[in-house]
Design an enzyme around this catalytic site. Sequence first.
Site, short mmCIF file in Angstrom:
data_model
loop_
_atom_site.label_atom_id
_atom_site.label_comp_id
_atom_site.label_asym_id
_atom_site.label_seq_id
_atom_site.Cartn_x
_atom_site.Cartn_y
_atom_site.Cartn_z
N HIS A 118 -10.03 -5.20 10.64
CA HIS A 118 -10.63 -5.02 9.32
C HIS A 118 -11.93 -4.23 9.34
O HIS A 118 -12.73 -4.35 8.40
CB HIS A 118 -10.90 -6.38 8.67
CG HIS A 118 -9.74 -6.92 7.88
ND1 HIS A 118 -8.47 -6.98 8.38
CD2 HIS A 118 -9.67 -7.41 6.62
CE1 HIS A 118 -7.67 -7.51 7.46
NE2 HIS A 118 -8.37 -7.78 6.39
N GLU B 169 0.80 -1.23 0.00
CA GLU B 169 0.00 0.00 0.00
C GLU B 169 0.83 1.27 0.00
O GLU B 169 0.47 2.25 -0.66
CB GLU B 169 -0.97 0.00 1.17
CG GLU B 169 -2.14 -0.97 1.01
CD GLU B 169 -1.79 -2.41 1.30
OE1 GLU B 169 -0.65 -2.67 1.75
OE2 GLU B 169 -2.64 -3.29 1.08
C1 LIG Z 1 -1.71 -4.77 4.36
C2 LIG Z 1 -2.82 -5.59 3.80
N1 LIG Z 1 -3.19 -5.39 2.51
C3 LIG Z 1 -4.18 -6.11 1.96
C4 LIG Z 1 -4.86 -7.07 2.69
C5 LIG Z 1 -6.00 -7.88 2.06
N2 LIG Z 1 -5.56 -9.28 1.92
C6 LIG Z 1 -5.88 -10.21 2.84
S1 LIG Z 1 -5.15 -11.70 2.49
C7 LIG Z 1 -4.43 -11.09 1.11
C8 LIG Z 1 -3.57 -11.99 0.26
C9 LIG Z 1 -2.41 -12.53 1.03
O1 LIG Z 1 -1.76 -13.53 0.29
P1 LIG Z 1 -0.60 -14.38 0.92
O2 LIG Z 1 0.26 -13.49 1.76
O3 LIG Z 1 0.07 -15.13 -0.16
O4 LIG Z 1 -1.31 -15.39 1.93
P2 LIG Z 1 -2.36 -16.54 1.57
O5 LIG Z 1 -3.73 -15.91 1.67
O6 LIG Z 1 -2.05 -17.01 0.18
O7 LIG Z 1 -2.17 -17.61 2.59
C10 LIG Z 1 -4.74 -9.74 0.91
C11 LIG Z 1 -4.27 -8.91 -0.22
C12 LIG Z 1 -4.45 -7.24 4.04
N3 LIG Z 1 -5.09 -8.11 4.84
N4 LIG Z 1 -3.44 -6.52 4.55
#
Ligand SMILES: Cc1ncc(C[n+]2csc(CCOP(=O)(O)OP(=O)(O)O)c2C)c(N)n1
Lengths: 328, 328, 319, 319
Positions: B129, B60
Amino acid sequence: MAKTSYRDALNQALREEMQRDESVVLFGEDVAEYEGSFKVTRGLLKEFGPKRVFDTPISEAGIVGMAIGAAMGKIRPVPELMTANFAYVAMDQILNHLALMHYMFGGQATLPVTIRMPGGGGHQLGSQHSHSPEPIFVHTPGLFVVYPATPADAKALLKAAIRDDNPVIFLEHEGLYNLEGEVPDNLEPGVIGEAKALREGSDITLVGYGAMTHVALEAAEALAKEGVKAEVIDLRTLRPWDKEAVAASVSKTHRAVVIEECPPACGIAAEVATNLYELAFDALDAPIERVSGADVPLPYAKNLEQACIPHGTDVVRAAKKAMARQDP
Amino acid sequence: MAKTSYRDALNQALREEMQRDESVVLFGEDVAEYEGSFKVTRGLLKEFGPKRVFDTPISEAGIVGMAIGAAMGKIRPVPELMTANFAYVAMDQILNHLALMHYMFGGQATLPVTIRMPGGGGHQLGSQHSHSPEPIFVHTPGLFVVYPATPADAKALLKAAIRDDNPVIFLEHEGLYNLEGEVPDNLEPGVIGEAKALREGSDITLVGYGAMTHVALEAAEALAKEGVKAEVIDLRTLRPWDKEAVAASVSKTHRAVVIEECPPACGIAAEVATNLYELAFDALDAPIERVSGADVPLPYAKNLEQACIPHGTDVVRAAKKAMARQDP
Amino acid sequence: MRKDELMRVYYQMQLARGFETRVAEQYMKGRIGGFCHLYSGEEAVALGALWSLRKDDYVIGSYRDHGYYILRGGDPGKAMAELFGHANGCCKGKGGSMHLFDPDINFLGGYAIVGGMCPIAVGLGLAIQYRGEDRVVLCAFGDGATNQGAYHEALNMASLYKLPVIWVCENNRYAIGTSVTRSSAQESMARKAKTAYDLPVSVVDGMDFFKMQSVMERAIKRAREGKGPSFIEAKCYRYRGHSMSDPATYRDKKEVEFWKQRDPIPRIKAVIQHDFDVPDEEFKALDTKVRQVLEEAVKFAEAGHELPPERLHEDLYVD
Amino acid sequence: MRKDELMRVYYQMQLARGFETRVAEQYMKGRIGGFCHLYSGEEAVALGALWSLRKDDYVIGSYRDHGYYILRGGDPGKAMAELFGHANGCCKGKGGSMHLFDPDINFLGGYAIVGGMCPIAVGLGLAIQYRGEDRVVLCAFGDGATNQGAYHEALNMASLYKLPVIWVCENNRYAIGTSVTRSSAQESMARKAKTAYDLPVSVVDGMDFFKMQSVMERAIKRAREGKGPSFIEAKCYRYRGHSMSDPATYRDKKEVEFWKQRDPIPRIKAVIQHDFDVPDEEFKALDTKVRQVLEEAVKFAEAGHELPPERLHEDLYVD
Ligand SMILES: Cc1ncc(C[n+]2csc(CCOP(=O)(O)OP(=O)(O)O)c2C)c(N)n1
Ligand SMILES: Cc1ncc(C[n+]2csc(CCOP(=O)(O)OP(=O)(O)O)c2C)c(N)n1
Ligand SMILES: [Mg+2]
Ligand SMILES: [Mg+2]
């Protein structure tokens, strides 16, 4: 009783708490070998060694997060952010982790973290280095926010903050470090949430905090010369703040001026004023006057910057405006 | 006139502005191929291609900073933050760069950036959230803050935000995306800074924004059944906000309730109330009532979360309290 | 490994997998709200990572936390109750699916801000070092977290101070709908960390319990000896969408099939059957036990109630 | 290089160096306030980096920005006036020492938040790519910035999108009083970036104009051809403290001396004298010109005035 500077008072508080409690640990950018960019941690590395006082990379989110984890690991971290302006890069760790974890985890995570940070403007440091972020912290449930105005309170409240098991944002004003004042020996920890009347008066209440408290005192002095008896209340802590004490004063004086260093929108003065209207509506003979920082980023030019910051004269003007209204 | 959802209205605004102006570019996490986690950008990658609509890493601070630079490079970025909760990791870029660069550089940097972000609670997303960060942005000089309550305003104001040469924080409420409403064809851009009376009344003024506007309308309906004529004002934009319009209404009704979704300290209601006291002190027959989000992080449990969020019944209660006071 | 241990591995993975199946059911019934991220398919990563830890070691992770909580020994009933938002949940219903927490098993939280838990893991490591303990910290996060600033600050600090933190990156190839290829200039999470933060890294098949468990053992030894952090990239896959609300249309069937072929549960079963000839009944018995435990978990959750609103303000501050 | 070009190199470095000397004087006189970070000693880095850029390329950097502003062709008078806080300064006196800015030379700002300018540089690169231009972005920052999260997010994005950004890391070995050794697990800024963000890196003697200029040329070519970002680690040293208020007691005399031996100005002078036999008068003449230009700069600054307070609210919003 010898005079002590705000800086030394803070230094004493850190030293005494570290002597008292093995688990108190200090870290931050240049706090150890450089002894702090404002020298608040002077001598502490020497006395307590590199395990308890150490330098960090320029990683504020890392610093705050490390403090959170350290606290869960049963140590009592007192991180320093070199200035409050750098809290912005750590805002997620402060507002979205530190502040809410105790609640979110059903009371199972206890975070005795005290984040020290110098704030405020007035030194021509420019827009990015002159913030007064107190409203952002005051807005946030889960945090305590302390902002001392005098050396004695700086020491007493820092001790209280360190011993408190809740997260405390401890703001220090860059312009007050050299302020001298009396600091009693073996001073007991202060009480977070208690305001203090620094001057009694019956005509109007001037409410300040941090550097603004001194602006209020200056104004009270000037008003006295014109026969206006102003009561000056130093909030000392901004979350929680002492609504009862301030409301009581206003119920007595029927008029108030609230001074804040930050811009006005959703600021400290709006918070104080709104509550006073709710608590003492009928007692008020005039609208509460706000004296706020200008609604612009702080410019570098000395005259412009000074025009942004509340001065005694601004408070006097506001007080007279409030006085000018006749009791209905 | 066909009904359109808040989501589709936003989507239309983006599409029309992109058609109108080559330099409008969209980016953010999962906005392109995934079409947005709330599907606001549906179909835009297909229509405008990967150069104008693209996905970013979960960065971000990088996203907002990229928008700032892109704007200096003469494109008109409309980044999406997946939710307002993630603005905290970008706070330094938003508050300490985007907001102040135009001023700090003496007017030489122009930043036509519109950051879209869904905010608000009510969906059991838990403490990290469910933030309503509007006061933090409203507090900040240099930003405009928009928070539409209806599909028509969502479309008109997003168009206005995108065309505006100032940085705009464009808040969308997660709970309103499915709200249907009439959206006139070829709707003109709205005016940032203008409130709107959604319901006329002479007994009390209910002030809301975003989802809170609907809470106010619900309360007005209930109050009407009891013979209380409430005027409902939707702020629509929070910085600048329409002080004159709200003060005029209060001067007519002599009473007001301000509703905010965020916690009360240094919040939107405190900002609105303080200004109303200053602008219409003598017109007020009762203290302004605030109905705020609870002063805790939003908990996950449905009943607890609902207890945190203002409801029509809370507003009715507050309105009755204000009405109960006899005119002096 | 001894047969009984292997049977426990099988049991535990079935338990974690079965838990998510129940969660999905309850979510569909509307008894679970909010965002709900299932761990199905990645069980070998968590179990392998947790297997050789001591009770007093710390575990911290992301919102995709059910697997870690259960496999760390958390009570499935308390977890399910938490998802129901009930006061008998592990966080009194205040945390929810993304924020499980249990000090009794030193599971110090699921966190919902991507990368946000990494600096916290550093702090736990600092406390361990400061107190002269030989505990370690396991910090689990996804591939997407490696694009978040806080993650980088944390990795540097852990290495700089030689803290006993073990970074487990679950590379399941996607961050919601965005593949690693489309989000990271360096597609190998291990290489992305190795030189930049000067720490030992390993890439491991996260669908293989044994591989996961053995690289983890090395990392634990190193951490306990005060030699500092290690980084483990576990190549894995989530069978379901990112959360209950994601249909995951961005992944093609073939890819999903490819990974299901590598499912860690049949895999461990085959190993056990190969090494010791275990009659199918024994597995069936365990499956039945899993079913019973999870039924009880759901019952426990159902029996609970939300905290009364009067208690809304509890736990805001310690007094 | 031709003699006249070499003489310009000498002149420019003397100008930048001399500017800082004047700034120090004026700061002592109390005519300059706030934080004031001098560039003395690092001139070869900025000049070498800027030498081969086109007028339409973008330059962005940190609070240690006087050198870049002057060497990019900024008006020393407008810079000095800005430091005086006068309305005839390059930002009307609103920016100050840390925030010089001049669109005419595409110097898009000095920024005071460590690492904060890096994502902004990415955005400039994005605009260039989007508009199909062949400009490049030069982003200068210090060794300390590599420990800041935003820096990492930026490096990844620039590489991922193959943007024409050239990262120039001025490794002067200290972040205020903290040496690189004590703040970064990976002491080589180049290695810290290379694998993690998959981009070409070079380490160069930042005290040598020619070396700096030539690696920069390669990076510029690559960027203009749309091949993406490059990273340059310039090993250099600041002669003075971090800012005017830092006595720099943390560095021992020997170290300072070691670097002053490598001063880029005598170095270029020697080269010129060796390649073309240039009479001392010619250098003296340039030194005199530098003195004159800087005296005029100070006069220009002195002649200015602060904006009247009535104009405080100007420039907050575009209308
Ligand atoms: C700082 C932030 N930006 C965006 C989000 C929204 N978000 C939640 S999970 C996610 C994807 C995360 O992917 P990864 O780190 O690969 O973990 P996975 O869900 O694949 O286990 C996003 C973009 C968040 N929770 N925190
Ligand atoms: C985010 C942030 N944290 C802390 C500071 C305070 N600060 C200003 S300069 C500086 C040191 C930066 O060192 P480096 O990046 O190496 O640049 P140099 O000063 O050596 O050129 C620090 C810590 C800041 N400006 N921003
Ligand atoms: Mg992933
Ligand atoms: Mg440096």
